[in-house]
Design an enzyme around this catalytic site. Structure first.
Site, short mmCIF file in Angstrom:
data_model
loop_
_atom_site.label_atom_id
_atom_site.label_comp_id
_atom_site.label_asym_id
_atom_site.label_seq_id
_atom_site.Cartn_x
_atom_site.Cartn_y
_atom_site.Cartn_z
N GLY A 46 8.01 7.49 4.63
CA GLY A 46 6.75 6.90 5.06
C GLY A 46 6.49 5.50 4.55
N THR A 47 7.47 4.90 3.87
CA THR A 47 7.27 3.58 3.27
C THR A 47 6.87 2.54 4.31
OG1 THR A 47 8.99 4.14 1.68
CG2 THR A 47 8.31 1.85 1.78
N GLY A 48 7.60 2.49 5.42
CA GLY A 48 7.34 1.46 6.44
C GLY A 48 5.97 1.61 7.09
N CYS A 49 5.62 2.84 7.44
CA CYS A 49 4.31 3.11 8.04
C CYS A 49 3.20 2.69 7.07
CB CYS A 49 4.15 4.59 8.36
SG CYS A 49 5.44 5.30 9.37
N LYS A 80 11.89 -6.77 5.72
CA LYS A 80 11.89 -5.88 4.56
C LYS A 80 13.32 -5.67 4.07
CE LYS A 80 9.76 -2.77 6.98
NZ LYS A 80 8.98 -1.63 7.50
N THR A 117 10.83 8.47 -0.69
CA THR A 117 10.27 7.25 -0.10
C THR A 117 9.91 7.41 1.37
OG1 THR A 117 12.52 6.47 0.37
CG2 THR A 117 11.52 5.75 -1.70
#
Length: 266
Positions: free
Chosen positions: A206-209, A173, A204
């Protein structure tokens, strides 16, 4: 029957990341979400004030309870905190006939550590080898593989480094790079470059989860890895665009953006 997806992750009391984000994502994407809680955090828009991991036996019991009775079509892992938890979850994943999306969570959006340094080797040697897709961000690539990515040209090097630990696919990412949000998905032979315009929105959390859960949801529906990742990226891009302020710090992405578009003016 709805596809069944299991998240193995920590709880975010602020509701923006962790199992709360995972379950909201799964609901939005039309699958049945189930959870194994690995840790409890005291967390808000300003950061993580405390974290308490659950005993390995509690994590194993939750997992077996769900998988042995209900079953699962995909599993997503997030915060695993300790070497003992990483190894236990890796063993469970290895014995489960379902794709596994591994988000190797190392630090929070605010820079708070969510993984003991002693657990890094367990992530490399036990967890990544059972991953269908690993989804590290650039900080996690540096932490796991020692590769510092400062430009798009280095994403291939980062992907090769993470693939050497054994996941079938890796999604590097590149959201922390300047310019467009560029991610690289590869299995070492096929390559997919995923680009999206960068939204001027600092909310932003929580984007990865959310991305990892969206990938798991699409895999559970029977999509291929490239299809699932492409669809998940589109969903997350919309969620980032709709991210909203919460508290005094960084707010969350909007997991229900596609569900509520028609009701915002109501």
């Amino acid at each position: 029957m709805k596809p069944l997806v299991l998240t193995v992750a920590g709880s975010d009391s602020g509701g923006g990341a962790g199992i709360q984000a995972d379950l909201k994502t799964m609901l939005a994407l039309g699958v049945h979400g189930m959870s194994v809680v690995t840790a409890v955090t005291a967390q808000n828009s300003l950061g993580v004030q405390g974290a308490w991991e659950l005993p390995v036996e509690a994590v194993r019991a939750q997992y077996r309870s769900v998988v042995d009775d209900i079953g699962v079509q995909a599993v997503k892992t997030g915060m695993l905190a300790s070497a003992e938890l990483v190894e236990a979850v890796a063993e469970l994943l290895g014995a489960t006939d379902a794709p596994a999306v591994v988000d190797p969570v190392g630090v929070s959006k605010h820079g708070d550590s969510l993984l003991a340094s002693s657990a890094l080797e367990s992530v490399r040697t036990r967890l990544l080898p059972v991953a269908t897709v690993a989804t590290p961000n650039l900080d996690e690539v540096a932490q796991l593989a020692g590769v510092q990515v400062e430009s798009e040209d280095q994403l291939r090097e980062a992907a090769a480094a993470v693939l050497s630990y054994g996941p079938k696919w890796v999604l590097i990412k590149g959201g922390h790079l300047p310019g467009d949000a560029v991610d690289l998905l590869t299995d070492g032979s096929e390559e997919y470059w995923l680009r999206a315009s960068r939204h001027d929105n600092r909310h932003t959390h929580g984007t990865g989860c959310t991305l990892a859960s969206a990938i798991a949801s699409q895999l559970a529906k029977g999509q291929s890895v490239p299809e699932a990742v492409t669809a998940a990226k589109e969903y997350v891009t919309g969620a980032i665009a709709a991210g909203f302020a919460l508290g005094d710090g960084i707010g969350p992405v909007d997991h229900g953006w596609a569900l509520t578009r028609g009701t915002r003016g109501a």
